[in-house]
Design an enzyme around this catalytic site. Structure first.
Site, PDB file in Angstrom:
ATOM      1  N   LYS A  22       0.927  -1.138  -0.139  1.00 18.19           N
ATOM      2  CA  LYS A  22       0.069  -0.032  -0.006  1.00 18.19           C
ATOM      3  C   LYS A  22       0.879   1.479  -0.016  1.00 18.19           C
ATOM      4  CE  LYS A  22      -1.650   1.527   4.054  1.00 18.19           C
ATOM      5  NZ  LYS A  22      -1.253   2.987   4.350  1.00 18.19           N
ATOM      6  N   ASN A  23       1.991   1.147   0.870  1.00 21.72           N
ATOM      7  CA  ASN A  23       2.632   2.680   1.177  1.00 21.72           C
ATOM      8  C   ASN A  23       3.640   2.937  -0.068  1.00 21.72           C
ATOM      9  OD1 ASN A  23       1.060   2.803   3.375  1.00 21.72           O
ATOM     10  ND2 ASN A  23       2.825   2.455   4.819  1.00 21.72           N
ATOM     11  N   ARG A  92      -5.501   9.838   3.771  1.00 25.28           N
ATOM     12  CA  ARG A  92      -4.523  10.729   4.817  1.00 25.28           C
ATOM     13  C   ARG A  92      -3.279  11.071   3.957  1.00 25.28           C
ATOM     14  NH1 ARG A  92      -1.261  13.888   7.176  1.00 25.28           N
ATOM     15  NH2 ARG A  92       0.790  13.143   6.899  1.00 25.28           N
ATOM     16  N   CYS A 116      -5.546  11.991  11.815  1.00 27.67           N
ATOM     17  CA  CYS A 116      -5.892  10.544  11.643  1.00 27.67           C
ATOM     18  C   CYS A 116      -5.852  10.020  13.081  1.00 27.67           C
ATOM     19  CB  CYS A 116      -5.121   9.826  10.598  1.00 27.67           C
ATOM     20  SG  CYS A 116      -3.596   9.172  11.326  1.00 27.67           S
ATOM     21  N   ARG A 121      -1.239  14.991  12.366  1.00 29.06           N
ATOM     22  CA  ARG A 121      -0.155  14.531  10.905  1.00 29.06           C
ATOM     23  C   ARG A 121       0.362  15.834  10.444  1.00 29.06           C
ATOM     24  NH1 ARG A 121      -1.296   9.138   9.773  1.00 29.06           N
ATOM     25  NH2 ARG A 121       0.438   9.057   8.408  1.00 29.06           N
ATOM     26  N   PRO A 122       1.121  16.513  11.089  1.00 30.20           N
ATOM     27  CA  PRO A 122       1.557  17.710  10.638  1.00 30.20           C
ATOM     28  C   PRO A 122       2.405  17.716   9.118  1.00 30.20           C
ATOM     29  CG  PRO A 122       2.973  17.154  12.254  1.00 30.20           C
ATOM     30  CD  PRO A 122       1.892  16.125  12.371  1.00 30.20           C
ATOM     31  N   ILE A 123       2.327  18.569   8.348  1.00 30.79           N
ATOM     32  CA  ILE A 123       3.148  18.556   6.805  1.00 30.79           C
ATOM     33  C   ILE A 123       4.239  19.533   7.059  1.00 30.79           C
ATOM     34  CG2 ILE A 123       1.132  17.242   5.858  1.00 30.79           C
ATOM     35  CD1 ILE A 123       0.223  20.049   4.601  1.00 30.79           C
ATOM     36  N   ASP A 124       4.596  19.980   8.016  1.00 33.64           N
ATOM     37  CA  ASP A 124       5.475  21.278   8.058  1.00 33.64           C
ATOM     38  C   ASP A 124       6.609  20.808   7.160  1.00 33.64           C
ATOM     39  OD1 ASP A 124       5.622  19.325  10.331  1.00 33.64           O
ATOM     40  OD2 ASP A 124       7.485  20.608  10.728  1.00 33.64           O
ATOM     41  N   LEU A 125       7.289  19.540   7.126  1.00 35.54           N
ATOM     42  CA  LEU A 125       8.578  19.398   6.588  1.00 35.54           C
ATOM     43  C   LEU A 125       8.140  19.296   5.079  1.00 35.54           C
ATOM     44  CD1 LEU A 125       9.745  16.147   8.645  1.00 35.54           C
ATOM     45  CD2 LEU A 125      10.466  18.659   8.828  1.00 35.54           C
ATOM     46  N   ASP A 305       4.732   0.504  11.803  1.00 41.43           N
ATOM     47  CA  ASP A 305       3.450   0.075  11.253  1.00 41.43           C
ATOM     48  C   ASP A 305       3.506  -1.631  11.903  1.00 41.43           C
ATOM     49  OD1 ASP A 305       3.654   1.485   8.325  1.00 41.43           O
ATOM     50  OD2 ASP A 305       3.206   2.261  10.029  1.00 41.43           O
ATOM     51  N   ILE A 327       7.546   7.371  16.686  1.00 43.52           N
ATOM     52  CA  ILE A 327       7.508   7.907  15.401  1.00 43.52           C
ATOM     53  C   ILE A 327       6.029   8.581  15.441  1.00 43.52           C
ATOM     54  CG2 ILE A 327       6.797   7.361  12.922  1.00 43.52           C
ATOM     55  CD1 ILE A 327       9.634   6.601  13.839  1.00 43.52           C
ATOM     56  N   ARG A 397      -8.781  -0.582   4.685  1.00 40.54           N
ATOM     57  CA  ARG A 397      -7.437   0.349   4.041  1.00 40.54           C
ATOM     58  C   ARG A 397      -6.208  -0.217   3.570  1.00 40.54           C
ATOM     59  NH1 ARG A 397      -5.910   4.436   7.555  1.00 40.54           N
ATOM     60  NH2 ARG A 397      -4.506   4.914   5.798  1.00 40.54           N
TER      61      ARG A 397
HETATM   62  C1  EPZ Z   1       4.066   6.881   6.167  1.00 41.90           C
HETATM   63  O1  EPZ Z   1       3.221   8.026   6.637  1.00 41.90           O
HETATM   64  C2  EPZ Z   1       3.422   5.542   5.953  1.00 41.90           C
HETATM   65  N1  EPZ Z   1       2.080   6.007   5.150  1.00 41.90           N
HETATM   66  C3  EPZ Z   1       2.899   5.191   7.488  1.00 41.90           C
HETATM   67  O2  EPZ Z   1       2.120   4.109   7.047  1.00 41.90           O
HETATM   68  C4  EPZ Z   1       4.146   4.756   8.257  1.00 41.90           C
HETATM   69  O3  EPZ Z   1       3.787   4.693   9.581  1.00 41.90           O
HETATM   70  C5  EPZ Z   1       5.122   6.068   8.109  1.00 41.90           C
HETATM   71  O4  EPZ Z   1       5.412   6.696   6.872  1.00 41.90           O
HETATM   72  C6  EPZ Z   1       6.646   5.785   8.858  1.00 41.90           C
HETATM   73  O5  EPZ Z   1       6.988   4.748   8.107  1.00 41.90           O
HETATM   74  C7  EPZ Z   1       2.173   5.945   3.685  1.00 41.90           C
HETATM   75  O6  EPZ Z   1       3.441   5.815   3.428  1.00 41.90           O
HETATM   76  C8  EPZ Z   1       0.925   6.372   3.183  1.00 41.90           C
HETATM   77  P1  EPZ Z   1       6.186  10.248   8.152  1.00 41.90           P
HETATM   78  P2  EPZ Z   1       4.069   9.239   6.676  1.00 41.90           P
HETATM   79  O7  EPZ Z   1       6.109  11.444   7.398  1.00 41.90           O
HETATM   80  O8  EPZ Z   1       4.624   9.849   5.415  1.00 41.90           O
HETATM   81  C9  EPZ Z   1       6.002  13.401  11.529  1.00 41.90           C
HETATM   82  C10 EPZ Z   1       0.335   2.514   7.691  1.00 41.90           C
HETATM   83  O9  EPZ Z   1      -0.251   2.181   8.699  1.00 41.90           O
HETATM   84  N2  EPZ Z   1       5.932  14.383  10.657  1.00 41.90           N
HETATM   85  O10 EPZ Z   1       7.483   9.344   7.949  1.00 41.90           O
HETATM   86  O11 EPZ Z   1       2.841  10.300   7.087  1.00 41.90           O
HETATM   87  C11 EPZ Z   1       4.766  12.675  11.419  1.00 41.90           C
HETATM   88  O12 EPZ Z   1       3.723  13.289  12.401  1.00 41.90           O
HETATM   89  C12 EPZ Z   1       0.858   4.082   7.704  1.00 41.90           C
HETATM   90  O13 EPZ Z   1       0.304   2.093   6.581  1.00 41.90           O
HETATM   91  C13 EPZ Z   1       5.947  15.962  10.955  1.00 41.90           C
HETATM   92  O14 EPZ Z   1       6.147  16.162  11.918  1.00 41.90           O
HETATM   93  O15 EPZ Z   1       5.028   9.380   7.746  1.00 41.90           O
HETATM   94  C14 EPZ Z   1       4.979  11.510  12.217  1.00 41.90           C
HETATM   95  O16 EPZ Z   1       4.972  11.641  13.874  1.00 41.90           O
HETATM   96  C15 EPZ Z   1       0.443   4.661   9.046  1.00 41.90           C
HETATM   97  N3  EPZ Z   1       6.082  16.807   9.902  1.00 41.90           N
HETATM   98  C16 EPZ Z   1       6.570  11.305  11.790  1.00 41.90           C
HETATM   99  O17 EPZ Z   1       7.006  12.428  11.430  1.00 41.90           O
HETATM  100  C17 EPZ Z   1       5.941  16.260   8.451  1.00 41.90           C
HETATM  101  O18 EPZ Z   1       5.973  17.375   7.690  1.00 41.90           O
HETATM  102  C18 EPZ Z   1       6.672  10.273  10.734  1.00 41.90           C
HETATM  103  O19 EPZ Z   1       5.985  10.732   9.516  1.00 41.90           O
HETATM  104  C19 EPZ Z   1       5.975  15.093   8.185  1.00 41.90           C
HETATM  105  C20 EPZ Z   1       5.897  14.204   9.224  1.00 41.90           C
END
Ligand code: EPZ
Length: 417
Positions: A22-23, A92, A116, A121-125, A305, A327, A397
């Site tokens: 999926k990811n 998401r 979620c 789930r911030p997107i600041d990065l 995960d 995480i 999902r």
């Molecule tokens: C991906 O989510 C996966 N989803 C997640 O799988 C997985 O748990 C995660 O990577 C970590 O491996 C998909 O690929 C669709 P991150 P993503 O950006 O991209 C924080 C599942 O169950 N963060 O690495 O959202 C964030 O809040 C799902 O299949 C910021 O602070 O993960 C989190 O605490 C769940 N600012 C951490 O970083 C940002 O701009 C990891 O987020 C982005 C992220």
């Protein structure tokens, strides 16, 4: 509203294949808009998240079909740059369309993706990286209004190796005539699969899978066929099920290297693990032992995960297992439901302490997120009596043919409408 009925304590036996990731497939489907030609994506799982992604592709003007594990994106133009809120809320990870739409059209309008079940789930990065790449972003009443103002070579240092932010950078940087370097990039295997897809389309990405990625953009993309990598978390879920229920299973069509931390934890717990080229043979008979401490980390550390499914098995292990979730903000919501099945779990912030119990007992439980829902099924397979699991929309999902695959291993599981 359908539910899963699981009558537990039946050891699992046999062979089960792992479907596409999926990811991996979600960002790859977003990437298909970069090319006006046809894209054919094979080994695509039938998931609600995939269906939501196809709806976004159609909203952007592309013709997308799904049949028997194959997605075909017909030749056509991306005629729209806006993703409406209802579609953003459905998925998401829809934020990963931002980079692709900007690369294709030079502008994008989308609502802030909702939080979620795992917390905010911030997107600041994502946004700071796109701004460094010359994108002007204004945030207005919950909407992101973006336009590409300048194009230049850029070196981005991520403060955290965010998977989604790395993917968004790759998807945008591929479509501009410049060189982009990403330092402290995410190293997940799904990043490598996306890079493989983008390079097949005509991009030039080096270093995917390491912390240092170089992207040389292009404006000419060719039609491509791609087979999605196996889903390492689905594989971890099946392995956790055998650890909880006992038995002997061959999990096939996976890359064991993507699962090393999970395999070592299961071996430490007393499972017999034999990893081949694309299979893992697991035997669990006799009492599971505790797994000392498990800290979730970015790849190649223990995957967040897999935390919930492994916790479900640890609930039945002799001794104490400590989980530290590094995480996500709140990824222990399944613990409360496991306690209702008789587990002994204390949660304090990012730490969960599991004292194994000799038995779990079937009862009514509810899934609140994707992997937490799968964990309830893992626990139910090792429990005495019948468990009824609601909230299947979460499980659907990320797991294709979930109950069929477990039933093929002898599990007494069925979906009751
Ligand atoms: C991906 O989510 C996966 N989803 C997640 O799988 C997985 O748990 C995660 O990577 C970590 O491996 C998909 O690929 C669709 P991150 P993503 O950006 O991209 C924080 C599942 O169950 N963060 O690495 O959202 C964030 O809040 C799902 O299949 C910021 O602070 O993960 C989190 O605490 C769940 N600012 C951490 O970083 C940002 O701009 C990891 O987020 C982005 C992220």
């Amino acid at each position: 509203m359908s539910v899963l009925s699981i009558k537990g304590s039946v050891p699992l036996q046999g062979r089960v294949g792992v479907h596409g990731s999926k990811n991996s497939v979600l960002p790859i489907l977003a990437a298909t808009i970069l090319c006006d030609g046809q894209s054919v994506i094979r080994n695509c799982p039938e998931l609600s998240d995939v269906k939501s992604t196809l709806r976004i592709l159609r909203r952007l003007g592309r013709r997308a079909h799904y049949q028997d594990g194959v997605v075909t994106i017909e030749p056509g133009k991306t005629s729209c740059c806006e993703v409406p809120e209802r579609l953003m809320r459905e998925l998401r990870s829809s934020v990963v369309f931002l980079g692709a739409i900007l690369a294709k059209t030079g502008q994008a309008v989308m609502s802030y993706p909702g939080g979620c079940e795992l917390g905010p789930r911030p997107i600041d990065l994502h946004l700071s990286s796109l701004r460094q790449l010359g994108i002007e972003i204004t945030e207005q009443n919950g909407n992101l209004i973006c336009s590409a103002k300048k194009v230049h070579d850029t070196e981005i240092h991520l403060s955290f190796p965010s998977v989604g932010a790395t993917e968004n950078i790759m998807l945008y940087a591929c479509g501009i005539p410049a060189t982009t370097r990403v330092c402290n990039a995410a190293r997940e295997p799904e990043i490598e699969d996306l890079a493989c897809f983008l390079n097949s389309m005509g991009c030039s990405i080096r270093g995917a899978g390491s912390s240092d990625i170089f992207i040389h953009g292009t404006d000419s993309f060719r039609p491509v066929q791609h087979r999605v990598m196996p889903d390492r978390i689905v594989a971890a879920t099946y392995l956790s099920a055998v650890a909880a229920a006992g038995g002997e299973v061959w999990v096939e069509d996976l890359n064991p290297e993507h699962l090393s931390p999970v395999l070592s934890v299961l071996a430490e717990a007393g499972c017999e693990i034999d990893a081949g080229a694309d299979t893992v043979h697991i035997i669990r008979d006799g009492q599971l032992k505790s797994m000392s401490s498990i800290r979730t980390m970015p790849y190649p550390g223990f995957p967040t995960d897999a935390q919930a499914p492994i916790m479900a098995a640890a609930a039945l292990a002799k001794g104490t297992t400590v989980f530290v979730e590094n995480i996500f903000e709140s990824r222990f919501r399944h613990a409360g439901e496991l306690v209702r099945m008789g587990a002994d779990i204390q949660v304090e912030g990012h730490v969960a302490v599991i004292c194994g119990v000799p038995k779990l007992y079937g009862t009514h439980v509810g899934a609140t997120d994707l992997r937490g829902g799968a964990a309830l099924a893992v626990a139910a397979l090792g429990a005495k009596g019948e468990t009824i699991i609601s909230g299947l929309n979460h499980i659907d999902r990320g797991y294709d043919k979930f109950e069929e695959n477990l039933r093929s291993l002898g599990a007494r599981i069925e979906r009751v409408v």
